[in-house]
Design a protein around this motif. Structure first.
Motif, PDB file in Angstrom:
ATOM      1  N   MET A   1       4.533  11.000  36.425  1.00  0.00           N
ATOM      2  CA  MET A   1       4.408  11.387  37.797  1.00  0.00           C
ATOM      3  C   MET A   1       5.793  11.675  38.367  1.00  0.00           C
ATOM      4  SD  MET A   1       2.890   9.577  41.151  1.00  0.00           S
ATOM      5  CE  MET A   1       3.916   8.207  40.958  1.00  0.00           C
ATOM      6  N   CYS A   2       5.845  12.598  39.309  1.00  0.00           N
ATOM      7  CA  CYS A   2       7.092  12.962  39.985  1.00  0.00           C
ATOM      8  C   CYS A   2       7.013  12.531  41.445  1.00  0.00           C
ATOM      9  CB  CYS A   2       7.308  14.466  39.936  1.00  0.00           C
ATOM     10  SG  CYS A   2       7.292  15.153  38.288  1.00  0.00           S
ATOM     11  N   ILE A   3       8.128  12.003  41.934  1.00  0.00           N
ATOM     12  CA  ILE A   3       8.222  11.599  43.340  1.00  0.00           C
ATOM     13  C   ILE A   3       9.388  12.357  43.955  1.00  0.00           C
ATOM     14  CG2 ILE A   3       8.696   9.717  44.940  1.00  0.00           C
ATOM     15  CD1 ILE A   3       7.658   7.784  42.923  1.00  0.00           C
ATOM     16  N   ASP A   4       9.160  12.916  45.132  1.00  0.00           N
ATOM     17  CA  ASP A   4      10.243  13.597  45.843  1.00  0.00           C
ATOM     18  C   ASP A   4       9.943  13.567  47.332  1.00  0.00           C
ATOM     19  OD1 ASP A   4      12.653  14.888  46.165  1.00  0.00           O
ATOM     20  OD2 ASP A   4      12.075  16.687  45.066  1.00  0.00           O
ATOM     21  N   ASP A   5      10.965  13.859  48.114  1.00  0.00           N
ATOM     22  CA  ASP A   5      10.748  13.908  49.556  1.00  0.00           C
ATOM     23  C   ASP A   5      10.504  15.350  49.979  1.00  0.00           C
ATOM     24  OD1 ASP A   5      13.299  14.803  49.107  1.00  0.00           O
ATOM     25  OD2 ASP A   5      14.241  13.609  50.658  1.00  0.00           O
ATOM     26  N   PHE A   6       9.921  15.500  51.151  1.00  0.00           N
ATOM     27  CA  PHE A   6       9.707  16.828  51.719  1.00  0.00           C
ATOM     28  C   PHE A   6       9.835  16.713  53.227  1.00  0.00           C
ATOM     29  CE2 PHE A   6       5.587  14.890  51.968  1.00  0.00           C
ATOM     30  CZ  PHE A   6       4.988  15.421  53.095  1.00  0.00           C
ATOM     31  N   ALA A   7      10.159  17.821  53.853  1.00  0.00           N
ATOM     32  CA  ALA A   7      10.376  17.822  55.299  1.00  0.00           C
ATOM     33  C   ALA A   7       9.071  18.117  56.029  1.00  0.00           C
ATOM     34  CB  ALA A   7      11.420  18.861  55.671  1.00  0.00           C
ATOM     35  N   LEU A   8       8.688  17.197  56.893  1.00  0.00           N
ATOM     36  CA  LEU A   8       7.576  17.463  57.806  1.00  0.00           C
ATOM     37  C   LEU A   8       8.101  18.314  58.955  1.00  0.00           C
ATOM     38  CD1 LEU A   8       6.193  13.849  57.762  1.00  0.00           C
ATOM     39  CD2 LEU A   8       4.960  15.852  56.934  1.00  0.00           C
ATOM     40  N   GLY A  15       8.631  13.084  54.550  1.00  0.00           N
ATOM     41  CA  GLY A  15       7.592  12.333  53.869  1.00  0.00           C
ATOM     42  C   GLY A  15       7.884  12.299  52.382  1.00  0.00           C
ATOM     43  N   THR A  16       6.961  11.707  51.627  1.00  0.00           N
ATOM     44  CA  THR A  16       7.100  11.604  50.176  1.00  0.00           C
ATOM     45  C   THR A  16       5.903  12.291  49.541  1.00  0.00           C
ATOM     46  OG1 THR A  16       8.264   9.508  50.397  1.00  0.00           O
ATOM     47  CG2 THR A  16       7.313   9.995  48.245  1.00  0.00           C
ATOM     48  N   ILE A  17       6.182  13.052  48.500  1.00  0.00           N
ATOM     49  CA  ILE A  17       5.122  13.760  47.793  1.00  0.00           C
ATOM     50  C   ILE A  17       5.055  13.242  46.360  1.00  0.00           C
ATOM     51  CG2 ILE A  17       6.609  15.686  47.113  1.00  0.00           C
ATOM     52  CD1 ILE A  17       4.173  17.530  47.617  1.00  0.00           C
ATOM     53  N   LYS A  25       0.270  19.493  39.862  1.00  0.00           N
ATOM     54  CA  LYS A  25      -0.535  19.506  41.082  1.00  0.00           C
ATOM     55  C   LYS A  25      -0.198  18.289  41.932  1.00  0.00           C
ATOM     56  CE  LYS A  25      -4.279  22.190  39.210  1.00  0.00           C
ATOM     57  NZ  LYS A  25      -5.682  22.291  38.920  1.00  0.00           N
ATOM     58  N   ILE A  26      -0.298  18.480  43.238  1.00  0.00           N
ATOM     59  CA  ILE A  26      -0.006  17.391  44.174  1.00  0.00           C
ATOM     60  C   ILE A  26      -1.100  16.334  44.074  1.00  0.00           C
ATOM     61  CG2 ILE A  26       0.226  16.780  46.607  1.00  0.00           C
ATOM     62  CD1 ILE A  26       1.350  19.627  47.051  1.00  0.00           C
ATOM     63  N   ILE A  27      -0.672  15.094  43.874  1.00  0.00           N
ATOM     64  CA  ILE A  27      -1.608  13.966  43.828  1.00  0.00           C
ATOM     65  C   ILE A  27      -1.836  13.444  45.236  1.00  0.00           C
ATOM     66  CG2 ILE A  27      -1.971  11.616  42.990  1.00  0.00           C
ATOM     67  CD1 ILE A  27      -0.144  12.346  40.621  1.00  0.00           C
ATOM     68  N   ASP A  28      -0.723  13.250  45.953  1.00  0.00           N
ATOM     69  CA  ASP A  28      -0.830  12.678  47.293  1.00  0.00           C
ATOM     70  C   ASP A  28       0.456  12.944  48.061  1.00  0.00           C
ATOM     71  OD1 ASP A  28      -1.905  11.332  49.430  1.00  0.00           O
ATOM     72  OD2 ASP A  28      -1.960   9.365  48.458  1.00  0.00           O
ATOM     73  N   LYS A  29       0.357  12.831  49.376  1.00  0.00           N
ATOM     74  CA  LYS A  29       1.519  12.901  50.259  1.00  0.00           C
ATOM     75  C   LYS A  29       1.422  11.719  51.204  1.00  0.00           C
ATOM     76  CE  LYS A  29       0.296  16.943  51.704  1.00  0.00           C
ATOM     77  NZ  LYS A  29       0.162  18.148  52.494  1.00  0.00           N
ATOM     78  N   ILE A  30       2.555  11.077  51.429  1.00  0.00           N
ATOM     79  CA  ILE A  30       2.572  10.040  52.458  1.00  0.00           C
ATOM     80  C   ILE A  30       3.642  10.419  53.472  1.00  0.00           C
ATOM     81  CG2 ILE A  30       1.610   8.175  51.057  1.00  0.00           C
ATOM     82  CD1 ILE A  30       4.383   7.126  50.563  1.00  0.00           C
ATOM     83  N   HIS A  31       3.353  10.176  54.713  1.00  0.00           N
ATOM     84  CA  HIS A  31       4.259  10.580  55.791  1.00  0.00           C
ATOM     85  C   HIS A  31       5.292   9.491  56.063  1.00  0.00           C
ATOM     86  CE1 HIS A  31       2.011  14.219  56.682  1.00  0.00           C
ATOM     87  NE2 HIS A  31       0.947  13.510  56.369  1.00  0.00           N
ATOM     88  N   SER A  32       5.976   9.105  54.974  1.00  0.00           N
ATOM     89  CA  SER A  32       6.986   8.061  55.078  1.00  0.00           C
ATOM     90  C   SER A  32       7.917   8.160  53.879  1.00  0.00           C
ATOM     91  CB  SER A  32       6.313   6.685  55.089  1.00  0.00           C
ATOM     92  OG  SER A  32       7.280   5.666  54.953  1.00  0.00           O
ATOM     93  N   ARG A  33       9.142   7.687  54.075  1.00  0.00           N
ATOM     94  CA  ARG A  33      10.083   7.566  52.958  1.00  0.00           C
ATOM     95  C   ARG A  33      10.610   6.141  52.867  1.00  0.00           C
ATOM     96  NH1 ARG A  33      14.659  12.124  52.992  1.00  0.00           N
ATOM     97  NH2 ARG A  33      15.105  11.082  54.933  1.00  0.00           N
TER      98      ARG A  33
END
Length: 143
Positions: A1-8, A15-17, A25-33
């Motif tokens: 799995m890959c973890i990275d941040d993204f700009a809301l 957030g974190t993707i 494919k995107i598994i999930d996004k959380i609106h937090s880092r």
């Protein structure tokens, strides 16, 4: 799995993707880092053995908190970026800071022949300027 941040909202909210490293494919996004939120999400997947991430200590600490046995690997983008940065530094260290090119010993004189009569004034002036630039420079020293 890959973890990275993204700009809301760029420079304001991130957030974190989570991305599947096999299918991309995107598994999930959380609106937090935050470490706690990312670690809590990772704890939902105890079967994870490898996580690809950037060099951020936030994600490093979150992965360690969730499962200290997970192996960390650098993501492809940062791996290539770091490799090119180090290669550039190494090459710059091998080269001198300034390279001085010597003027050519022989210059080629382009003869102006009868064909120049058919040139436009603009082209004729360009040719004359090229010949002046290519003409050998003469240094005269007068006493």
């Amino acid at each position: 799995m890959c973890i990275d941040d993204f700009a809301l909202c760029r420079r304001v909210d991130y957030g974190t993707i989570m991305v599947d490293s096999q299918s991309h494919k995107i598994i999930d996004k959380i609106h937090s880092r935050t470490i706690d939120d990312v670690a809590a999400w990772l704890k939902l997947y105890p079967h994870l053995t490898i996580v690809s991430r950037d060099g951020a200590t936030l994600y490093k600490n979150a992965v360690i908190e969730a499962n200290p046995n997970i192996q960390h690997v650098s993501d492809r983008f940062h791996l290539l970026k770091n490799l090119t940065d180090y290669a550039k530094k190494a090459i710059q260290g091998l080269l001198p800071s300034k390279i001085i090119l010597a003027p050519p010993e022989d210059t080629i004189e382009i003869p102006i022949n009868k064909a120049i009569e058919h040139y436009t004034d603009f082209d004729r002036n360009k040719l004359v300027k090229v010949q002046e630039v290519n003409a050998p420079s003469v240094n005269t020293f007068e006493n």
